[in-house]
Structures are given as structure tokens and as C-alpha cells.
Design a protein around this motif. Sequence first.
Motif, PDB file in Angstrom:
ATOM      1  N   HIS A 103       3.134  -0.457   6.871  1.00 54.28           N
ATOM      2  CA  HIS A 103       3.530  -0.772   5.498  1.00 54.28           C
ATOM      3  C   HIS A 103       3.538   0.536   4.724  1.00 54.28           C
ATOM      4  O   HIS A 103       2.766   1.437   5.040  1.00 54.28           O
ATOM      5  CB  HIS A 103       2.534  -1.768   4.879  1.00 54.28           C
ATOM      6  CG  HIS A 103       3.085  -2.537   3.714  1.00 54.28           C
ATOM      7  ND1 HIS A 103       2.654  -2.350   2.428  1.00 54.28           N
ATOM      8  CD2 HIS A 103       4.040  -3.497   3.671  1.00 54.28           C
ATOM      9  CE1 HIS A 103       3.317  -3.190   1.631  1.00 54.28           C
ATOM     10  NE2 HIS A 103       4.164  -3.898   2.358  1.00 54.28           N
ATOM     11  N   CYS A 104       4.403   0.654   3.722  1.00 55.00           N
ATOM     12  CA  CYS A 104       4.515   1.888   2.930  1.00 55.00           C
ATOM     13  C   CYS A 104       4.717   3.104   3.841  1.00 55.00           C
ATOM     14  O   CYS A 104       4.139   4.174   3.622  1.00 55.00           O
ATOM     15  CB  CYS A 104       3.300   2.086   2.025  1.00 55.00           C
ATOM     16  SG  CYS A 104       3.125   0.817   0.753  1.00 55.00           S
ATOM     17  N   CYS A 161      -2.893  -2.226   4.319  1.00 60.50           N
ATOM     18  CA  CYS A 161      -2.113  -1.019   4.046  1.00 60.50           C
ATOM     19  C   CYS A 161      -3.021   0.046   3.434  1.00 60.50           C
ATOM     20  O   CYS A 161      -3.765  -0.217   2.494  1.00 60.50           O
ATOM     21  CB  CYS A 161      -0.955  -1.344   3.100  1.00 60.50           C
ATOM     22  SG  CYS A 161      -0.003   0.131   2.668  1.00 60.50           S
ATOM     23  N   CYS A 164      -0.922   0.896  -0.457  1.00 56.45           N
ATOM     24  CA  CYS A 164      -0.881  -0.061  -1.573  1.00 56.45           C
ATOM     25  C   CYS A 164      -2.015  -1.073  -1.505  1.00 56.45           C
ATOM     26  O   CYS A 164      -2.222  -1.833  -2.446  1.00 56.45           O
ATOM     27  CB  CYS A 164       0.471  -0.767  -1.620  1.00 56.45           C
ATOM     28  SG  CYS A 164       0.717  -1.981  -0.302  1.00 56.45           S
TER      29      CYS A 164
HETATM   30 ZN   LIG Z   1       1.738  -0.790   1.457  1.00 54.27          ZN
END
Ligand SMILES: [Zn+2]
Length: 174
Positions: A103-104, A161, A164
Motif C-alpha cells: 500500500h502507498c 501500511c 498511511c
Molecule cells: Zn497506505
Amino acid sequence: MIPTFKYHPNPIETGAFIKGDAQECNCCGKQTDIWYESPFYSREEVDCLCPECIASGLAAEKFNGEFQDSYSVDEVSDPAKLEELTRRTPGYHGWQQEYWVAHCDDYCAFIGYVGWDDLVKMGIDKQIEESYGSNINGWDIETLKQDMSNNGGIQGYLFKCLHCGEYRLHIDCD
Ligand SMILES: [Zn+2]
Ligand SMILES: [Zn+2]
């Protein structure tokens, strides 16, 4: 004390490492009372690895192995992150092929093995539901609420994550 693994921050709690009577690390030859107990994909027979030899990359190099299959991961743009994940991070046990979630644009930290009731207890079930909607990686959320249980037929693998803070899930079944 064991080294810090950013993609697997609590590897003793998750059971990736076991504590017991000291034995010899197959990589560095030193005695260790904490050794690795999760998948290591190598052609060689490796029984005991100490946390330091995983963190340094020495074990992956010496036995030409990976702790996570580099094809069973989400895509991340920086290849150094994939290298840290597959060659310097303790893995986990899945029913099926383990899959590592990103993620991210970075890999998430593996938090542990969960059922839906664990997500409720942790107070993160609503966040998961909002992030994914009614379908989580092909699973109907109502099915998961009923049947996803730790060590049950439908198993959840919880990730977080690093950027975030959102919780992410991988799910498989036996
Ligand atoms: Zn994230
Ligand atoms: Zn070692």
C-alpha cells in the motif's frame, strides 16, 4: 533483543521465531536461543537460522533463498523494497502460497493471523469495511464476518501500511 524488521515488526508474537534451548545457526554457526520457524525457500536443507542472519541478508545470500516468493507480492516501484522483503524479512505461514500486500507504494507490515472477531476486538473492522467495500479480494464481506476465523477454514492475514496506517487483509482458505 532481535533486530528490527520493518515489514514484520513482531516476529516473536506471530511465531515467525521460536525461543528455546540454544542451537547452532546453520548460517553463522553461532549458538542462538531464538530461531526462525516460517518458510524459507531454498534448495538447501536449512533447520536453524538466527534473526541476525536474516536481518543482514547473509542467510538469503549463503543459501540462495527467499523468505517470501518474489512473485507472490503486490507491485512496488522500488526494487530495493522487494529485496528487503524477500531476502531480509522473516515470512509467515499461509494455508496456500503466502502473499505479501503493499500500500502507498511500499510493502505493508505483517501484523498477524486473524479472524473477523479479532478485527472487531481491535476496533478496525469498520476501517477494513470502508476501505474494501463489500468485496475483499474476491471474498464477500458477509461471508467473512461469519466464517473468517483464526485457524479456521477461512484465514485472515493482517497487514498495516507503514505510510498511511491503513489496515489491509490477505485471505485464503485450507
Ligand atoms: Zn497506505
Ligand atoms: Zn546466524
